[in-house]
Design an enzyme around this catalytic site. Structure first.
Site, PDB file in Angstrom:
ATOM      1  N   TYR A 190      31.481  46.715  38.972  1.00  0.00           N
ATOM      2  CA  TYR A 190      32.091  45.495  39.524  1.00  0.00           C
ATOM      3  C   TYR A 190      31.038  44.389  39.615  1.00  0.00           C
ATOM      4  O   TYR A 190      31.260  43.251  39.172  1.00  0.00           O
ATOM      5  CB  TYR A 190      32.665  45.805  40.905  1.00  0.00           C
ATOM      6  CG  TYR A 190      33.232  44.609  41.640  1.00  0.00           C
ATOM      7  CD1 TYR A 190      34.533  44.176  41.410  1.00  0.00           C
ATOM      8  CD2 TYR A 190      32.464  43.917  42.582  1.00  0.00           C
ATOM      9  CE1 TYR A 190      35.054  43.077  42.089  1.00  0.00           C
ATOM     10  CE2 TYR A 190      32.970  42.822  43.260  1.00  0.00           C
ATOM     11  CZ  TYR A 190      34.272  42.401  43.012  1.00  0.00           C
ATOM     12  OH  TYR A 190      34.776  41.312  43.679  1.00  0.00           O
ATOM     13  N   LYS A 201      30.879  40.717  37.662  1.00  0.00           N
ATOM     14  CA  LYS A 201      30.856  39.436  38.370  1.00  0.00           C
ATOM     15  C   LYS A 201      29.568  38.652  38.053  1.00  0.00           C
ATOM     16  O   LYS A 201      29.570  37.420  38.040  1.00  0.00           O
ATOM     17  CB  LYS A 201      31.006  39.661  39.873  1.00  0.00           C
ATOM     18  CG  LYS A 201      32.379  40.221  40.268  1.00  0.00           C
ATOM     19  CD  LYS A 201      33.494  39.241  39.929  1.00  0.00           C
ATOM     20  CE  LYS A 201      34.832  39.663  40.507  1.00  0.00           C
ATOM     21  NZ  LYS A 201      35.884  38.662  40.275  1.00  0.00           N
TER      22      LYS A 201
HETATM   23  P1  NAD Z   1      43.673  40.864  45.693  1.00  0.00           P
HETATM   24  O1  NAD Z   1      43.602  42.279  45.242  1.00  0.00           O
HETATM   25  O2  NAD Z   1      44.433  40.515  46.914  1.00  0.00           O
HETATM   26  O3  NAD Z   1      44.204  39.934  44.492  1.00  0.00           O
HETATM   27  C1  NAD Z   1      43.835  40.144  43.166  1.00  0.00           C
HETATM   28  C2  NAD Z   1      45.024  39.792  42.293  1.00  0.00           C
HETATM   29  O4  NAD Z   1      44.616  39.970  40.916  1.00  0.00           O
HETATM   30  C3  NAD Z   1      46.239  40.726  42.499  1.00  0.00           C
HETATM   31  O5  NAD Z   1      47.428  39.973  42.656  1.00  0.00           O
HETATM   32  C4  NAD Z   1      46.303  41.542  41.230  1.00  0.00           C
HETATM   33  O6  NAD Z   1      47.623  41.931  40.849  1.00  0.00           O
HETATM   34  C5  NAD Z   1      45.682  40.581  40.219  1.00  0.00           C
HETATM   35  N1  NAD Z   1      45.187  41.281  39.046  1.00  0.00           N
HETATM   36  C6  NAD Z   1      44.473  42.424  39.006  1.00  0.00           C
HETATM   37  N2  NAD Z   1      44.262  42.794  37.731  1.00  0.00           N
HETATM   38  C7  NAD Z   1      44.863  41.858  36.950  1.00  0.00           C
HETATM   39  C8  NAD Z   1      45.004  41.697  35.546  1.00  0.00           C
HETATM   40  N3  NAD Z   1      44.497  42.595  34.675  1.00  0.00           N
HETATM   41  N4  NAD Z   1      45.673  40.624  35.084  1.00  0.00           N
HETATM   42  C9  NAD Z   1      46.214  39.712  35.949  1.00  0.00           C
HETATM   43  N5  NAD Z   1      46.127  39.836  37.284  1.00  0.00           N
HETATM   44  C10 NAD Z   1      45.449  40.891  37.777  1.00  0.00           C
HETATM   45  O7  NAD Z   1      42.153  40.416  45.865  1.00  0.00           O
HETATM   46  P2  NAD Z   1      41.442  39.060  46.351  1.00  0.00           P
HETATM   47  O8  NAD Z   1      40.540  39.435  47.437  1.00  0.00           O
HETATM   48  O9  NAD Z   1      42.394  37.955  46.486  1.00  0.00           O
HETATM   49  O10 NAD Z   1      40.523  38.823  45.069  1.00  0.00           O
HETATM   50  C11 NAD Z   1      40.540  37.633  44.305  1.00  0.00           C
HETATM   51  C12 NAD Z   1      39.225  37.547  43.559  1.00  0.00           C
HETATM   52  O11 NAD Z   1      38.158  37.436  44.513  1.00  0.00           O
HETATM   53  C13 NAD Z   1      38.904  38.777  42.717  1.00  0.00           C
HETATM   54  O12 NAD Z   1      38.370  38.371  41.478  1.00  0.00           O
HETATM   55  C14 NAD Z   1      37.853  39.499  43.537  1.00  0.00           C
HETATM   56  O13 NAD Z   1      36.999  40.272  42.748  1.00  0.00           O
HETATM   57  C15 NAD Z   1      37.129  38.350  44.197  1.00  0.00           C
HETATM   58  N6  NAD Z   1      36.394  38.694  45.415  1.00  0.00           N
HETATM   59  C16 NAD Z   1      37.043  39.026  46.558  1.00  0.00           C
HETATM   60  C17 NAD Z   1      36.302  39.271  47.721  1.00  0.00           C
HETATM   61  C18 NAD Z   1      36.943  39.566  49.055  1.00  0.00           C
HETATM   62  O14 NAD Z   1      36.217  39.674  50.042  1.00  0.00           O
HETATM   63  N7  NAD Z   1      38.261  39.668  49.131  1.00  0.00           N
HETATM   64  C19 NAD Z   1      34.905  39.246  47.678  1.00  0.00           C
HETATM   65  C20 NAD Z   1      34.290  38.939  46.481  1.00  0.00           C
HETATM   66  C21 NAD Z   1      35.039  38.653  45.340  1.00  0.00           C
END
Ligand code: NAD
Length: 247
Positions: A151, A155
């Site tokens: 992961y 990123k």
């Molecule tokens: P989440 O799991 O709530 O949302 C992610 C969304 O991406 C989901 O709706 C999922 O269906 C969609 N998704 C997954 N695989 C996919 C694909 N192959 N094609 C299209 N859509 C796809 O998570 P979030 O926390 O909202 O994450 C959003 C972004 O933020 C992500 O890229 C995640 O890596 C990043 N992020 C989140 C955090 C955190 O603390 N939540 C921290 C660092 C990075």
């Protein structure tokens, strides 16, 4: 001015809030997600609030499907001017247990998925002489995080891609920035907590310098600014939204 904005991963978490912020300021919004039911439900809520919005079920790692979805966006909303790539997957696995298949899958969604979406929309921005791109990376790629090396590597690739595109497109009116979130309360954080892979929410909050979890709106507000007219001199930057977890 009403712009055409694409948000990937718009069916959950921060993608929902980002879409809501664009819709609230009058942009026409295309919500993309692999979870078709979830993204249609979010889109319907935006439409009920008066927004012009469409949903597309698409797996960002499927290049043909991404290009087809963006063609639909062009037909229904117009040329794409803004994109935020929030679609992503997480996994917690010790390095030596990561199979080549799960490594490939992580890269396919988080890094190649970003590549696919950006290649599909940049021609519109070049033609219009204006564009705003925000990639969602991760503070884990700044700090390192154990048991998430695939992961974190994906990123890190997103951050590097962002910088490269910022330089390439700076003379063409397109800004390219990344938000590396840290500890935002979404399903992506709840899943590993429930699986015992992360400490409890209370413990995480106790460790957070600002004393709370981040919200999807915290990310969406930063995104909205980076995608505004006023942010035209900001490009190639990592805009940390992490409550002080990583400085
Ligand atoms: P989440 O799991 O709530 O949302 C992610 C969304 O991406 C989901 O709706 C999922 O269906 C969609 N998704 C997954 N695989 C996919 C694909 N192959 N094609 C299209 N859509 C796809 O998570 P979030 O926390 O909202 O994450 C959003 C972004 O933020 C992500 O890229 C995640 O890596 C990043 N992020 C989140 C955090 C955190 O603390 N939540 C921290 C660092 C990075």
């Amino acid at each position: 001015m009403s712009r055409v904005a694409v948000v990937t991963g718009a069916g959950s978490g921060m993608g929902v809030a980002i879409s809501q912020h664009f819709a609230a300021r009058g942009d026409r919004v295309a919500l993309l997600d692999v979870n078709g039911d979830a993204v249609e439900e979010v889109t319907q809520r935006l439409r009920d609030g008066g927004a012009e919005a469409i949903s597309c079920q698409v797996d960002v790692s499927d290049r043909r499907a991404v290009f087809a979805a963006i063609e639909t966006v062009r037909t229904e909303l117009g040329a794409v001017e803004i994109i935020v790539t929030s679609a992503g997957i997480e996994a917690f696995v010790p390095f030596l247990e990561i199979s080549p298949e799960s490594w490939e899958h992580m890269m396919a969604v988080n890094l190649t998925g970003t590549f696919n979406c950006l290649q599909a929309v940049v021609p519109d921005m070049l033609a219009g002489g204006w564009g705003r791109i925000v990639t969602i990376s991760s503070s884990s790629a700044q700090s390192g995080t154990k048991n998430m090396s695939h992961y974190v590597a994906s990123k890190g690739g997103v951050i590097a891609l962002t910088k490269a595109l910022a330089v390439e497109y700076a003379p063409r009116g397109i800004t390219v920035n990344t938000i590396p979130p840290g500890f935002i309360e979404t399903p992506m954080v709840h899943r590993p907590i429930e699986a015992g892979l992360l400490p409890s929410m209370e413990e995480l909050i106790a460790r957070a310098p600002v004393g709370r979890a981040g919200t999807p709106d915290d990310i969406a507000a930063a995104c909205a600014f980076l995608c505004s007219e006023e942010a035209g001199y900001i490009t190639g930057q990592l805009i940390g939204v992490n409550g002080g977890w990583y400085l």
